[in-house]
Every structure is written in C-alpha cells, then in structure tokens.
Enzyme design. Structure first.
Site, PDB file in Angstrom:
ATOM      1  N   GLY A 124       2.850  -1.379   4.301  1.00  0.00           N
ATOM      2  CA  GLY A 124       2.883   0.060   4.069  1.00  0.00           C
ATOM      3  C   GLY A 124       4.267   0.545   3.684  1.00  0.00           C
ATOM      4  O   GLY A 124       4.754   0.308   2.581  1.00  0.00           O
ATOM      5  N   ASN A 171       0.874  -1.176   0.000  1.00  0.00           N
ATOM      6  CA  ASN A 171       0.000   0.000   0.000  1.00  0.00           C
ATOM      7  C   ASN A 171       0.909   1.223   0.000  1.00  0.00           C
ATOM      8  O   ASN A 171       1.520   1.547   1.012  1.00  0.00           O
ATOM      9  CB  ASN A 171      -0.902  -0.028   1.236  1.00  0.00           C
ATOM     10  CG  ASN A 171      -1.752   1.228   1.365  1.00  0.00           C
ATOM     11  OD1 ASN A 171      -1.874   2.009   0.421  1.00  0.00           O
ATOM     12  ND2 ASN A 171      -2.327   1.430   2.534  1.00  0.00           N
ATOM     13  N   TRP A 172       0.997   1.874  -1.148  1.00  0.00           N
ATOM     14  CA  TRP A 172       1.922   3.003  -1.290  1.00  0.00           C
ATOM     15  C   TRP A 172       1.435   4.255  -0.566  1.00  0.00           C
ATOM     16  O   TRP A 172       2.205   5.175  -0.329  1.00  0.00           O
ATOM     17  CB  TRP A 172       2.137   3.315  -2.774  1.00  0.00           C
ATOM     18  CG  TRP A 172       2.973   2.312  -3.497  1.00  0.00           C
ATOM     19  CD1 TRP A 172       3.329   1.051  -3.075  1.00  0.00           C
ATOM     20  CD2 TRP A 172       3.562   2.471  -4.800  1.00  0.00           C
ATOM     21  NE1 TRP A 172       4.082   0.420  -4.023  1.00  0.00           N
ATOM     22  CE2 TRP A 172       4.244   1.277  -5.101  1.00  0.00           C
ATOM     23  CE3 TRP A 172       3.555   3.487  -5.736  1.00  0.00           C
ATOM     24  CZ2 TRP A 172       4.932   1.085  -6.298  1.00  0.00           C
ATOM     25  CZ3 TRP A 172       4.240   3.307  -6.930  1.00  0.00           C
ATOM     26  CH2 TRP A 172       4.929   2.120  -7.203  1.00  0.00           C
ATOM     27  N   LYS A 173       0.158   4.311  -0.261  1.00  0.00           N
ATOM     28  CA  LYS A 173      -0.443   5.492   0.373  1.00  0.00           C
ATOM     29  C   LYS A 173      -0.197   6.729  -0.504  1.00  0.00           C
ATOM     30  O   LYS A 173      -0.142   6.604  -1.724  1.00  0.00           O
ATOM     31  CB  LYS A 173       0.064   5.659   1.808  1.00  0.00           C
ATOM     32  CG  LYS A 173      -0.118   4.367   2.609  1.00  0.00           C
ATOM     33  CD  LYS A 173       0.093   4.523   4.087  1.00  0.00           C
ATOM     34  CE  LYS A 173      -0.117   3.185   4.791  1.00  0.00           C
ATOM     35  NZ  LYS A 173      -0.036   3.334   6.254  1.00  0.00           N
ATOM     36  N   SER A 181       3.171  -2.270  10.146  1.00  0.00           N
ATOM     37  CA  SER A 181       4.627  -2.299  10.363  1.00  0.00           C
ATOM     38  C   SER A 181       5.246  -3.668  10.053  1.00  0.00           C
ATOM     39  O   SER A 181       6.163  -4.107  10.752  1.00  0.00           O
ATOM     40  CB  SER A 181       4.971  -1.852  11.789  1.00  0.00           C
ATOM     41  OG  SER A 181       4.468  -0.550  12.039  1.00  0.00           O
ATOM     42  N   GLY A 192       2.371   2.249  10.833  1.00  0.00           N
ATOM     43  CA  GLY A 192       3.324   3.347  10.737  1.00  0.00           C
ATOM     44  C   GLY A 192       3.953   3.755  12.048  1.00  0.00           C
ATOM     45  O   GLY A 192       4.616   4.780  12.130  1.00  0.00           O
ATOM     46  N   HIS A 215      -9.523   1.325   4.397  1.00  0.00           N
ATOM     47  CA  HIS A 215      -8.303   1.447   5.204  1.00  0.00           C
ATOM     48  C   HIS A 215      -8.565   2.402   6.368  1.00  0.00           C
ATOM     49  O   HIS A 215      -9.354   3.349   6.244  1.00  0.00           O
ATOM     50  CB  HIS A 215      -7.158   1.972   4.330  1.00  0.00           C
ATOM     51  CG  HIS A 215      -5.822   1.874   4.984  1.00  0.00           C
ATOM     52  ND1 HIS A 215      -5.382   2.793   5.910  1.00  0.00           N
ATOM     53  CD2 HIS A 215      -4.834   0.953   4.865  1.00  0.00           C
ATOM     54  CE1 HIS A 215      -4.164   2.442   6.327  1.00  0.00           C
ATOM     55  NE2 HIS A 215      -3.819   1.335   5.715  1.00  0.00           N
ATOM     56  N   GLU A 226      -5.481  -4.922  10.182  1.00  0.00           N
ATOM     57  CA  GLU A 226      -4.429  -3.976  10.530  1.00  0.00           C
ATOM     58  C   GLU A 226      -4.773  -3.276  11.838  1.00  0.00           C
ATOM     59  O   GLU A 226      -5.619  -2.372  11.853  1.00  0.00           O
ATOM     60  CB  GLU A 226      -4.280  -2.916   9.430  1.00  0.00           C
ATOM     61  CG  GLU A 226      -3.809  -3.459   8.102  1.00  0.00           C
ATOM     62  CD  GLU A 226      -3.296  -2.338   7.211  1.00  0.00           C
ATOM     63  OE1 GLU A 226      -2.124  -2.402   6.831  1.00  0.00           O
ATOM     64  OE2 GLU A 226      -4.052  -1.405   6.914  1.00  0.00           O
ATOM     65  N   GLU A 231      -6.982   4.763   7.542  1.00  0.00           N
ATOM     66  CA  GLU A 231      -6.721   6.172   7.235  1.00  0.00           C
ATOM     67  C   GLU A 231      -7.902   6.780   6.467  1.00  0.00           C
ATOM     68  O   GLU A 231      -8.239   7.949   6.664  1.00  0.00           O
ATOM     69  CB  GLU A 231      -5.425   6.297   6.431  1.00  0.00           C
ATOM     70  CG  GLU A 231      -4.209   5.994   7.285  1.00  0.00           C
ATOM     71  CD  GLU A 231      -2.980   5.549   6.513  1.00  0.00           C
ATOM     72  OE1 GLU A 231      -1.974   5.229   7.164  1.00  0.00           O
ATOM     73  OE2 GLU A 231      -3.031   5.495   5.262  1.00  0.00           O
TER      74      GLU A 231
END
Length: 249
Positions: free
Chosen positions: A234, A10-12, A213, A173, A95, A167, A97
C-alpha cells in the site's frame, strides 16, 4: 518449479494523472528486476497515463477494481472491456476497503473473479481477517470461507494463474505487520485450501502475496517464506522505497 514472485503496488485513492506519470517516472529505474513481476495497480483515471509512462519498462499497470457486467446502466463503474482495451492485465478484487466501505461481499467478489478470467485479466483476490476475528481464533476458518466462495466455479486451469493477496485487516495502514510466522501460517492455509478445492499442482502454481504495512525492512524475511510469493504493498508503493521492496534480496 519455483513460483515467480509478484510484487504489486496498490495506490488506493492517491495520485492525480500528472502525479501518476511523475511517480512512474521516478520509480522506473528503481524497480528494475528480472526476479519478479512488478505491477502498479492505480486509480482508473490514472491507468492510461501510467500505461504510457511505463511503456518499454518491466512495470505492468493494473486496476484497483472492476465491475462484473460487460456494459450497461452502472454509473461510475469500470467494465472488463475497458480494462483490456487499455492493456490492463491485473485487477485487485475484494480489497478489505472495498468490502468495508462499498458493501462488497464474498459473492460479488466471486462474480468479479469469474468475469476477470473470462477476459483474461489476472485477478489479485484479497482476503483477510479483522483484529476481533484473529483474537477469537477464527482466522483460518474465515480465510478458508473467503477463498472457497471466491473460487466458486473457477476452473483449475484458471485458478493456477490467479494471485491471492492475504492482508490481515488489522495490519493495513496501521504500521502493524503480521509476524513472519503469522503471515506464513495463513498463506500456507490458503495454499492447502486451494489443494483441497483443486489439487496439489494447482496449489503449487498459484501465487500468494502478503500485504499489510509491508516495507523495505520487512520484505526480505516475509518474501523468503515458502508460501509467500511477494507482496501487495500500500503506502510504501507511493515512495522510492518501493524499489527496495521489489529488490528485496
């Protein structure tokens, strides 16, 4: 039948189109494997160039989000038709976020999941608890609620092809990783919940990832668990180390 592992990056909100091409070219030789599906979920603007760069490799390009309408006055959104026309086969949905910053709810997640299946895009459905929820002992109850609403009106045949990504929000992160036991416990609870909604066969077929992570050091033990079928990765997916995660054995 053993489930095939799926390891997705997941490049975000990272990588310009030119940087995306460079990263795909760097990672191409490092993520070669016959043992797992490898997916790079990239920002919408990177999908086409990343797709071109990944041609002829084992890398599949996925999206990080998708709207639940076909088209219309939804400025800034990406439709399922846009993704399928570009060749996208996977999309991350719900997700943490997206839930935290963009007001996504279990109900909108469900709408997106149904729309993804309608267009034969495999949803990577995210679930996870906050640190407060874990400390209060409601992790499993919370996750079961997220799963039950996400899969509302999804058929057993569709559910069997889905991917669920567990997650824990407190591990995304932060450098903190759930212990292998914690990750396995929740992934098993997710599989048990799918068995309750559908049946054992559907629960056995669905693939459940761990994310939060994940790195080259933690991947082998995590991915070796009976109910963990790979990872949603991530920060580490933006580095050559992603190759070590994919080839974790």
């Amino acid at each position: 039948m053993a489930r095939r592992k799926i390891i997705a990056g997941n490049w975000k909100m990272n990588m310009t189109p030119s940087e995306a091409v460079e990263l795909v070219n760097t990672l191409k030789p490092l993520v070669v494997t016959d043992d797992a599906d490898v997916v790079f979920c990239v920002p919408a603007i990177d999908i086409i160039p990343a797709m071109e760069a990944a041609k002829g490799t084992n890398i599949q390009i996925g999206a990080e989000n998708m709207y639940y309408e076909e088209k219309g006055a939804y400025t800034g959104e990406i439709s399922p038709n846009m993704l399928t026309d570009a060749g996208v086969k996977y999309v991350i949905i719900g997700h943490s976020e997206r839930r935290e910053y963009f007001a996504e709810t279990d109900e909108t997640v469900n709408k997106k999941v149904l729309k993804a299946f309608e267009h034969e895009i495999t949803p990577i459905i995210c679930c996870g608890e906050s640190l407060t929820q874990r400390e209060q002992g409601i992790t499993i109850d919370w996750i079961r609620q997220q799963i039950k609403i996400a899969f509302l009106n999804v058929t057993a045949a569709q559910a069997a092809t889905a991917v669920v990504a567990y997650e824990p929000i407190w591990a995304i992160g932060t450098g903190k990783t759930a212990t292998t036991e914690q990750a396995q416990e929740v992934c098993k609870a997710i599989r048990d919940c799918i068995a309750e909604i559908y049946d054992e066969a559907t629960a056995e077929a669905i693939r459940i990832q761990y994310g939060g992570s994940v790195n080259a050091a933690t991947a082998p033990e995590l991915f070796g668990q009976p109910d963990i079928d790979g990872g949603l990765v991530g920060g580490a997916s933006l580095k050559p180390d992603f190759g070590k995660i994919v080839n974790y054995k």
